[in-house]
Structure formats: structure tokens, C-alpha cells
Scaffold this active site. Structure first.
Site, PDB file in Angstrom:
ATOM      1  NE  ARG A 131      -4.390  -1.631   1.640  1.00  0.00           N
ATOM      2  CZ  ARG A 131      -5.399  -1.867   2.456  1.00  0.00           C
ATOM      3  NH1 ARG A 131      -5.326  -1.517   3.731  1.00  0.00           N
ATOM      4  NH2 ARG A 131      -6.485  -2.449   2.017  1.00  0.00           N
ATOM      5  CE  LYS A 168     -18.672 -17.886   8.948  1.00  0.00           C
ATOM      6  NZ  LYS A 168     -18.798 -16.939  10.059  1.00  0.00           N
ATOM      7  N   GLY A 215      -8.940  -9.473   0.366  1.00  0.00           N
ATOM      8  CA  GLY A 215      -7.864  -9.989   1.235  1.00  0.00           C
ATOM      9  C   GLY A 215      -7.249 -11.321   0.866  1.00  0.00           C
ATOM     10  N   GLY A 266     -12.518  -4.675   1.807  1.00  0.00           N
ATOM     11  CA  GLY A 266     -13.937  -4.337   1.920  1.00  0.00           C
ATOM     12  C   GLY A 266     -14.462  -3.516   0.752  1.00  0.00           C
TER      13      GLY A 266
END
Ligand code: 3PG
Ligand code: MG
Length: 398
Positions: free
Chosen positions: A37, A198, A356, A379
Site C-alpha cells: 500500500r 461463507k 484480502g 472491503g
């Protein structure tokens, strides 16, 4: 979508640019363990410096919740950033007020200052107008180069853009162009690969994608939920058995929207998740024992995926196909990633990945640099895949 970029920012000599970057980097004992980053911010910083601007870097680190938390200071970023830039970087103890104003005033043209963690102020996450105005007071223009924080409607990502001429930085521009090529305006056919543990965390994402893609491959733990819903024995595998009905709704929606759903037709099963554990291939539908866990996609599933990739012009990828951290359960993810990378390198597939685990998985396969684009966002990438507007991006629109 059109947004202002640095191509639209003129006469910057002697002016101050307030640049929102995402320096929310992984850190252990005050040391940065992955400086990706920092690196992605360099083109914007250097372009502004070359134009003779003073550069004030604004960022958050972790979640101090509006309080000064010394262990969440951005100070440890100063030295590694200076090293990457090849020139000194100043530090200001606060991101607004006297210390920030003085640090910027003392910069020469082309100088760089890093401002302390903006989340030390509760007004940041509240997107407080006065706080946004006090950030704006520091500079002549605002540049947002933090796509990965653009899903937050905070003062430093959204509010301040209404108080200054606002531009997308180089990294933000590259992210938006890549995402547009993958989902906004893609070359068809488009295939998506969605994996991870999930279904429940990726419901909105799956619902959005089945309306946009020609094919959607589902892998990882979430595939187990779909298989279970269809009455296939998954033994003692990880799954959200209470999400079965939702999984069937997604299957029906895919059918209605003409999106071909690719669920595993075979898998790799073991009784323990250990490196080198005894694993066996199982065809979907065969009986499993309650000790058996599905830990990766099987060879027939992988072969079908490779074929589907070859038949596609665009790939959007989020989430691994198996427990790639524990070999041999990395096989499907690695094989598919390498095939996608080879097609991208040959120029026949636009391959975009993000989120991620996906980035770690692509690094594990050794192909993170070979895809068309790999997003540094977690996100924000997911919310974009869900089709949600990102406040930090919206604020840059013309
Ligand atoms: C990230 O690391 O994904 C971004 O910097 C956003 O951080 P946040 O989830 O704490 O808002
Ligand atoms: Mg985060």
C-alpha cells in the site's frame, strides 16, 4: 462514470495537495510486514512533487475509534516511506490545526509530510462538516488515492471532497479503470470465481453477480453450502446448513438471469486439515463419513474451470477454491490461478482479482503480478462487487 484525475489538475507549483492514501498496512511490533500500500501511493506522490506541489499525506491506521491510541500512530510509516521515495518525509503530530499547518508551511516545493492518524478524531468517521472544512484548510486541492477506503463515507474520504477541487490519484484511477473493465463494461463472456468460507458474508455479492456474469464458479467452503442444499453428502465439512434455502434462491436466480453456475462436481476430502494430510478425490454424490471434510475442488471441477476460463474474455475473482494455506489443499486454487495468469499474459483474458485472501492466494500461486490487475482493496472491492456505490468514488464525479 467520469471523474477528475490529475490530468485535470494544472498549475500546481507551490500549491499544497492533500492526498488521502491508504496506509492501513499490516504491522508487527512497529514494523511493516507488507508495504504494497505504500508502493501503490508512489506514482501519485511523485507526480505531484514533479509538478512542484507540497504533498500532505492523510491516512487512517487501524480503528482507534476517535481516541489517541499511541500504538496506532502512523509514525512507523515515515522511515519506510522516505526510503521508497528516496527523500525525507516529515511527520505532523496531528492531521489538523497548528502542527499540521506549520509542518506544511515549512515544506519546500516537492516536499512531503505525513499527517498523524485521522481516526484519532471522532469527527472523521462521523463525516463531520466542520472537521472536513478544517482538513480542507490545509491545502489547495484534494487528491483521493485510497480506493481501498472509498467504501467509507468519512471526512477524509468523502466530506473533504466537497470543500476543495477533488481529483482521483493514479492508484485510484487504475483501480477504477480495472474494475470498469471487469464488471462495468467488460468484454464478454465474463466469468466470476467466488470462493471463501461463507455464503452469508457474500450474499449481496452473489446476487449482484448472477445478474451480470455469463458464468459464475463457486468454490471454497461456501460451495459446500450449495452442495448440501442440493442434497449432496458433504460429510462433516464446513458449511452454513441454515443458509440452504438462500443458496437455492441464488441457484434459481442464476437460472432466471441466464448465468451458468459452476458448482464443484468432485472434491478433495481428508479427515484433518494438516499439511500433507492423506487426501482422496471424491465425486459429488458419493457417501461421506462424518469425519470427512471437503477441503479443495477436485480434478474434474478444475478441468471444467480451466475450460470455462479459456472460453471467457473477462474474469473477476474473489476468494480461494480450497484451503490454499495448507497444501495439498492449494492445488485447485494454484492451478486455476496459473491458467488465468497465462491467458492474461497472452492477452486473451482480462483477469481482475481482489479482496484480502485472494491476494494472498495469488501470491501463493506466484502469479499476483501476471493478472491484468490485482486490487489492494478488501472491503471496498467486495462492496464494489456487490454493486454498491462507493462514497469516496462518488465524491470525485464531475
Ligand atoms: C482496509 O484496510 O480495508 C481499509 O483501509 C479500510 O479499513 P477499515 O475497514 O478499518 O475501514
Ligand atoms: Mg479492514
Amino acid at each position: 462514470m467520469t471523474f477528475r484525475t490529475l490530468d485535470d489538475a494544472h498549475d500546481l507549483a507551490g500549491k499544497t495537495a492533500l492526498v488521502r492514501v491508504d496506509f492501513n498496512v499490516p504491522m508487527e511490533d512497529g514494523r511493516i510486514t507488507d508495504d504494497t500500500r505504500l508502493r501503490v501511493a508512489l506514482p501519485t506522490i511523485n507526480r505531484l512533487r514533479d509538478a512542484g506541489a507540497k504533498v500532505a499525506l492523510l491516512a487512517h491506521f487501524d480503528r482507534p475509534k476517535g481516541k489517541i491510541v499511541p500504538s496506532m500512530s502512523l509514525r512507523p510509516v515515515v522511515a519506510p516511506l522516505a526510503e521508497l521515495l528516496g527523500s525525507p518525509v516529515r511527520f505532523a503530530e496531528d492531521c489538523v490545526g497548528g502542527s499540521a499547518i506549520a509542518a506544511i508551511r515549512d515544506l519546500d516545493a516537492g516536499g512531503v509530510v505525513l499527517l498523524e492518524n485521522v481516526r484519532f478524531h471522532a469527527a472523521e468517521e462521523a463525516n463531520d462538516t466542520e472537521f472536513a472544512a478544517s482538513l480542507a484548510e490545509l491545502a489547495d486541492i484534494y487528491v483521493n488515492d485510497a480506493f481501498s477506503a472509498a467504501h467509507r463515507a468519512h471526512a477524509s474520504t468523502e466530506g473533504v471532497a466537497h470543500h476543495l477541487p477533488a481529483y482521483a490519484g493514479e492508484s485510484m484511477r487504475r483501480e477504477l479503470e480495472a474494475l470498469d473493465a471487469a464488471l462495468g463494461n467488460p468484454k464478454k463472456p465474463v466469468i466470476g470465481i467466488v470462493g471463501g468460507a461463507k455464503v452469508s458474508t457474500k450474499l449481496d455479492l452473489l446476487k449482484n453477480l448472477v445478474g451480470k456474469l455469463d458464468r459464475l464458479a463457486i468454490g471454497g467452503g461456501m460451495a459446500n453450502t450449495f452442495l448440501f442444499a442440493q442434497g449432496i453428502d458433504i460429510g462433516g465439512s464446513l458449511a452454513e446448513r441454515d443458509m440452504a434455502e438462500t443458496a437455492l434462491e441464488i441457484v434459481a436466480e442464476a437460472e432466471r438471469r441466464g448465468c451458468q453456475l459452476l458448482l464443484p462436481v468432485d472434491f478433495v476430502v481428508a479427515t484433518e486439515v494438516k499439511p500433507g494430510a492423506a487426501a482422496r478425490p471424491v465425486v459429488a454424490g458419493q457417501p461421506l463419513s462424518s469425519d470427512d471434510k471437503i477441503l479443495d475442488a477436485g480434478p474434474a471441477t478444475v478441468a471444467r474451470l480451466l475450460e470455462a476460463l479459456t472460453a471467457s474474455k473477462t474474469l473477476i475473482w474473489n476468494g480461494p477454491l480450497g484451503v490454499f494455506e495448507v497444501p495439498p489443499f492449494d492445488a485447485a486454487t494454484v492451478t486455476v490461478a496459473r491458467h488465468a495468469a497465462a491467458l492474461a499474459k497472452a492477452g486473451v483474458l482480462v483477469a481482475v482479482g481482489g479482496g484480502g485472501d485472494t491476494v494472498s492466494a495469488l501470491h501463493h500461486a506466484g502469479v499476483a503480478d501476471d493478472l491484468t490487475f490485482v486490487s489492494t482493496a478488501g472491503g471496498a472491492f467486495l462492496e464494489w462487487m456487490e454493486g454498491k456505490p462507493l462514497p469516496g468514488v462518488e465524491a470525485l464525479q464531475r
